[in-house]
Structures are given as structure tokens and as C-alpha cells.
Enzyme design. Structure first.
Site, PDB file in Angstrom:
ATOM      1  CB  ALA A 157      33.362  16.784   8.651  1.00 33.39           C
ATOM      2  CE  LYS A 158      24.728  20.868   9.678  1.00 30.67           C
ATOM      3  NZ  LYS A 158      25.068  21.911  10.654  1.00 30.67           N
ATOM      4  CB  ALA A 159      31.109  14.977  12.031  1.00 30.65           C
TER       5      ALA A 159
END
Length: 304
Positions: A157-159
């Protein structure tokens, strides 16, 4: 400083750049649970095009799914919003930042009724690691900070919160006089940069770290596709910091960094201390692709 544009898309409507505001008690501001993308639009013959827009929007929704966030817009609505943001701001080339975040409402670690807000901004932005870095390569250091384990912050995830780790590594590198950092994974193997994936070249073979503990980079995939089309042997394999030290070439890839050569790691010169032939060919092929000069991948370009 960011070069301001005119409008930002917020929850389906355009607002003036300076009026794109949130409350100080916005949940994501306090707890870091949000997802975002970094996308580029390039000038091409006859106009402009966003590079691999579909893949970026797909990853935004995949990141939200991993983080159990329901984006209240369809993928088509976000795609159209991105293209319209570029049009309304009359940008020929730009960096695009869509972000989905938990908005104002309840506080505490678990909230169920707060809105999921979405914003899309776009502005002119040159290459992340500098034009000189693109041409001559950069100096990097192995960070004392370890990349997050796969079961800590969900590496696919690009969190938002995951980038605290990246900021610490970047700050450390700058403080020690380097341009950028490289992080090791929890087992001591090379992982990735604070905002980039890494490739090395050794004895005619190009290696990049496997997807086990890194973000699934779209530019990483682009470089692999283009490199193989050039006839290069590209492998996904773990490698150690000392193998990085004795590489013939090394380079970072990422939407912001594009294809940036690495000329030094931890005070050790990489290869000849300048961009090597493999790096330069992949870099050239990449820039041809984003500017529409590679006819082999028209699906990579979403015309504005």
C-alpha cells in the site's frame, strides 16, 4: 516551494488552490491512515499525456482496499478528475498527487463514520533528485533505519504513514551529505529507497529487489519491460549491500525520480563513478516512452 496552480479537485468539485483546506482535527493528520499516488504528465507531440494513468489509479484503489478505506468515487471518476485537473490548470507537464484520507469527525484509533475525502492536485515539478543527478548520478548511503517489515505497515500500500520511515532515512542521508538513502529490509538485504526502487548491474545482469517487501513500483515495472525489450537480462533477486558496493552500475527509478543513476554508495564509487551504458539506455528508453516516442506502448499514455 510548490509552484501553485489555479485549482484543486476536492471531493468532486474544483476549489481555488489557496482554499483547498481541511480541519486541524482531520483524522489522517493525527494518525496517518491515508493513501496517495504520485503521477506524471508529460508533453508529447500534439499535446500532453499522463504516463500509466490506469496503473496508478488501480494502485490507489488497491492501497485503499488494503487499508480498509472505501473511496467514495469510482475509478473512472478519479481518472476523469485527474485529467480535468490538468486541463483546468492548463498544465503541459506536471506532477499529480491524488490522495484519499479519513476526514473530520470522531477521534481515536478506530473510527467508522468519518468521511473518506479525496483530493487531486497538480503542479509543475522537475525531477525529484535534480537534473544534475539525472545526468551525472547521485551519492547515496545505506540508512541506519530499516524498511518496514511486511507485517507492520503493509508494504504493497502506498500509505501516508509509511513515509515516516522514508522521511527519517532521507533526513539522515541529507545530514550526512548524501543526496538520498537506501534502506535494508528486516533481514538485512537491500530493499528500496525512501521513494524509489533500485536496480544494479553486475557482469551484464540487471537485478532488482523482488516484490516481497517493497512497494510495487510502476516505474520499476516500466524499466523492466523496456530493459527486456532492449535485450537485457533482468532478474528479480535479493542482493546485499556489499553486492551493491561492487556493482558495475546502479540506478533508482520512480515517478518522481524517473531514472536516476547512482554513482556512489557509502563513500564507495560505483563502477566508473558515472552513469553506465545499461543505465543510460534504460533512461533513454524511459524518456522516449513518457514523451510518446516509443510506439510500442500507446496504452501507457492517457492523452489530456
Amino acid at each position: 516551494m510548490i509552484q501553485e496552480a489555479a485549482k484543486i479537485w476536492m471531493d468532486g468539485a474544483f476549489v481555488d488552490w489557496r482554499e483547498a483546506k481541511v480541519h486541524v482535527l482531520t483524522h489522517t493528520l493525527h494518525y496517518g491512515l491515508g493513501v496517495f499516488e504520485g503521477i506524471r504528465c508529460y508533453e508529447i507531440n500534439g499535446g500532453s499525456a499522463v504516463f500509466r494513468l490506469k496503473e496508478h489509479v488501480d494502485r490507489l484503489f488497491e492501497s485503499a482496499h488494503i487499508m480498509q478505506m472505501k473511496i467514495p468515487f469510482s475509478q473512472k471518476e478519479i481518472t476523469d478528475g485527474i485529467l480535468e485537473t490538468i486541463r483546468i490548470n492548463r498544465l503541459k507537464e506536471c506532477y499529480i498527487r491524488p490522495i484519499a484520507f479519513i476526514g473530520y469527525g470522531d477521534m481515536g484509533l478506530f473510527v467508522k463514520d468519518n468521511p473518506i475525502n479525496v483530493a487531486i492536485a497538480a503542479w509543475p515539478w522537475g525531477t525529484y533528485l535534480g537534473e544534475d543527478g539525472l545526468k551525472n548520478g547521485i551519492r547515496i548511503m545505506v540508512s541506519s533505519y530499516t524498511r518496514s517489515h511486511v507485517n507492520t505497515i503493509m508494504t504493497k500500500a502506498k500509505a501516508c504513514g509509511a513515509y515516516i520511515n522514508s522521511q527519517l532515512a532521507k533526513r539522515e542521508a541529507i545530514q550526512h551529505g548524501y543526496n538520498e538513502a537506501i534502506l535494508l529490509d528486516a533481514e538485512g538485504y537491500i530493499s528500496e529507497g525512501p521513494g524509489e526502487n533500485i536496480f544494479i548491474v553486475r557482469k551484464g545482469i540487471i537485478k532488482t529487489t523482488p516484490l516481497t517487501s517493497i512497494l510495487e513500483g510502476i516505474t520499476r515495472d516500466t524499466a523492466m519491460v523496456l530493459g527486456r525489450e532492449l535485450g537485457f537480462d533482468i532478474r528479480e533477486e535479493r542482493f546485499t549491500r556489499d553486492e551493491l558496493y561492487i556493482a558495475d552500475e546502479a540506478f533508482f527509478v520512480g515517478t518522481a525520480a524517473e531514472v536516476t543513476p547512482i554513482r556512489e554508495v557509502d563513500g564507495r564509487t560505483i563502477g566508473q563513478g558515472k552513469p553506465g551504458p545499461f543505465t543510460k539506455k534504460i533512461q533513454e528508453s524511459y524518456f522516449n516512452a513518457v514523451h510518446g516516442k516509443n510506439n510500442g506502448h500507446p496504452d501507457w499514455l492517457a492523452k489530456v
